[in-house]
Design an enzyme around this catalytic site. Structure first.
Site, PDB file in Angstrom:
ATOM      1  N   ARG A  89       0.865  -1.172   0.000  1.00 43.18           N
ATOM      2  CA  ARG A  89       0.000   0.000   0.000  1.00 43.18           C
ATOM      3  C   ARG A  89       0.908   1.230   0.000  1.00 43.18           C
ATOM      4  NH1 ARG A  89      -3.093   2.785   4.694  1.00 43.18           N
ATOM      5  NH2 ARG A  89      -4.291   4.282   3.507  1.00 43.18           N
ATOM      6  N   HIS A 178      -8.544   6.233  -0.004  1.00 41.55           N
ATOM      7  CA  HIS A 178      -9.382   5.026   0.117  1.00 41.55           C
ATOM      8  C   HIS A 178      -9.737   4.457  -1.253  1.00 41.55           C
ATOM      9  CE1 HIS A 178     -11.137   6.717   4.148  1.00 41.55           C
ATOM     10  NE2 HIS A 178     -10.169   5.858   4.405  1.00 41.55           N
ATOM     11  N   ARG A 239     -11.161  13.635  12.610  1.00 45.79           N
ATOM     12  CA  ARG A 239     -10.906  14.716  11.645  1.00 45.79           C
ATOM     13  C   ARG A 239     -12.161  15.556  11.427  1.00 45.79           C
ATOM     14  NH1 ARG A 239      -8.696  10.562   7.716  1.00 45.79           N
ATOM     15  NH2 ARG A 239      -6.569  10.193   8.423  1.00 45.79           N
ATOM     16  N   GLU A 382      -9.441  -4.222   1.235  1.00 50.07           N
ATOM     17  CA  GLU A 382      -8.349  -3.532   0.540  1.00 50.07           C
ATOM     18  C   GLU A 382      -7.177  -4.484   0.294  1.00 50.07           C
ATOM     19  OE1 GLU A 382      -9.173  -0.551   3.607  1.00 50.07           O
ATOM     20  OE2 GLU A 382      -8.420   0.938   2.204  1.00 50.07           O
TER      21      GLU A 382
END
Ligand code: ADP
Length: 395
Positions: A89, A178, A239, A382
């Site tokens: 990743r 993402h 966030r 993922e």
């Protein structure tokens, strides 16, 4: 048959999953945490059981050596040569990387040139890659970027309304993140609907600790809620998401803080955590609401409202929507938040089926048969998406 390892390296952690491809069987998974500390932790799954060890692990190279030894020791592989590919990743691919790529010296140099755009994330990707390269020299490596899927966004969606030179000279634009998850979930959604993804308009809501919404038209990302960094868009665990940039100067002046210190507040002390004062974990915030905590309730209301607004915006961006898919920690597990979001969507002719919505961590349609837009819960994966890209590129 080939074995492929998916790798997600952070500054002090390394997550991995080993797949048999093309059957997509998970052979093992695990995580090394607190790398660089005396009490680092290594966890690996063997025959469904988690084996945990606490020991000093000075760096990522040692962490990888340890995990490779464990693969042989627990007979998950007979020999490390069986691992033909490692997919890493690699968070920020800028405008250079529009898809996953086999790693070469040139790719490493270009990836390193993007460190300014993602100073917190990209260096860790390189450290993870180097650690594997040292320990597994014969294995081929692939970089899979969080941003790549969003490189199809048109200019009108990725430009900020600031002087053009900041884009032309410095690459300041919306990139989105993402991407691996949004791509995986949109493909799964098309599969569930039994339709060609080219014919579909899908909105994917990735609602985890970090959260983003993507408009996927004909299989391509046409807009997404995160921007230059993952700070933009939805209200998240910690966030802030979208806000008036003037707030930064206001807080800096009021509390005598630098811009970096204010950004730290926006990244780590805001969102549902900052609004509720309870936790960044939605389960805790929901529990507080159930006990009558009005501030916690207001935080969760603001959260669901923001998601619903993005769904409205992306319906407009695509001139319609066929399916809305919820994924990641909250999207997959939290039926109450899914319901809260869907309550705003009646104007689209959507109808949530409250019985079907009682689903957790499984792929399922959660709308009624009459609903004009199909609502779905789709667990993301993922690691598998990384393994798929890797096996395709190491052949
Ligand atoms: P990330 O990968 O971004 O760290 P995840 O996708 O694993 O995050 O999501 C983690 C979040 O999902 C947790 O912070 C938690 O708030 C939320 N979550 C998980 N299960 C539930 C649940 N049953 N109800 C509400 N929230 C949940």
């Amino acid at each position: 048959m080939s074995k492929i390892i998916s790798v997600n390296a952070g500054s002090s952690s390394l997550k991995f999953q080993l797949f048999e491809m093309p059957s997509e069987t998970v052979l093992t998974s695990g995580i090394v945490e607190k790398i660089g500390f005396e009490d680092a932790m290594f966890t690996i799954k063997v025959d469904g059981e988690k084996i945990k060890k606490t020991l000093p692990i000075p760096d990522h190279t040692k962490a990888v050596a340890l995990l490779l030894e464990a693969l042989v020791e627990y007979k998950i592989v007979n020999s490390l040569d069986e691992i033909v590919g490692a997919g890493h990743r690699a968070v920020h691919g800028g405008e250079i990387f529009k898809e996953s790529v086999p790693v070469t010296d040139d790719v490493v140099a270009k990836f390193a040139s993007l460190n300014d755009l993602a100073p917190l994330h990209n260096p860790a990707g390189l450290v993870g890659y180097n650690a594997f390269k040292e320990n597994l020299p014969s294995c081929k490596h692939v970089f899979v970027f969080d941003t790549a899927f969003h490189q199809t966004m048109p200019e009108k969606a990725f430009l900020y309304g600031i002087p053009r030179k900041y884009y032309d000279e410095d690459g300041i634009r919306r990139y989105g993140f993402h991407g691996t998850s949004h791509q995986f979930v949109s493909l799964e959604t098309a599969k569930v609907l039994g339709k060609d993804i080219k014919d579909l308009k899908i909105i994917v809501c990735h609602l985890g600790n970090g959260a983003s919404v993507t408009a996927v038209k004909g299989g391509e990302s046409v807009d997404t809620s995160m921007g230059l960094t993952p700070l933009e868009g939805l209200i998240m665990g910690t966030r802030s998401g979208d806000l008036d940039p003037a707030i930064i100067e206001f807080i800096a002046n009021k509390e005598n803080k630098t811009a970096s210190e204010v950004l730290n507040i926006l990244n780590k002390e805001s969102g549902v955590y900052g609004l509720s004062g309870v936790s960044s974990d939605f389960r805790d915030v929901k529990a507080a609401r159930a006990e009558g905590n009005k501030v916690a309730a207001a935080a969760l209301d603001a959260y669901a409202y923001r998601v619903a607004k993005y769904i409205g915006a992306y319906t407009a961006a695509m001139n319609g929507v066929d399916a809305i898919a919820f994924t990641a920690g909250l999207g997959e597990n939290d039926d109450i938040t899914r319901k809260a979001i869907c309550e705003y969507l009646g104007y689209l002719g959507t109808e949530l089926d409250e019985v079907k919505n009682d689903v957790h961590g499984e792929t399922a349609i959660i709308s009624t048969d009459d609903s004009k837009v199909t609502l779905l819960c789709v667990p993301t994966n993922e690691e598998l998406m990384i393994a798929r890209d890797t096996v395709a590129l190491v052949k």
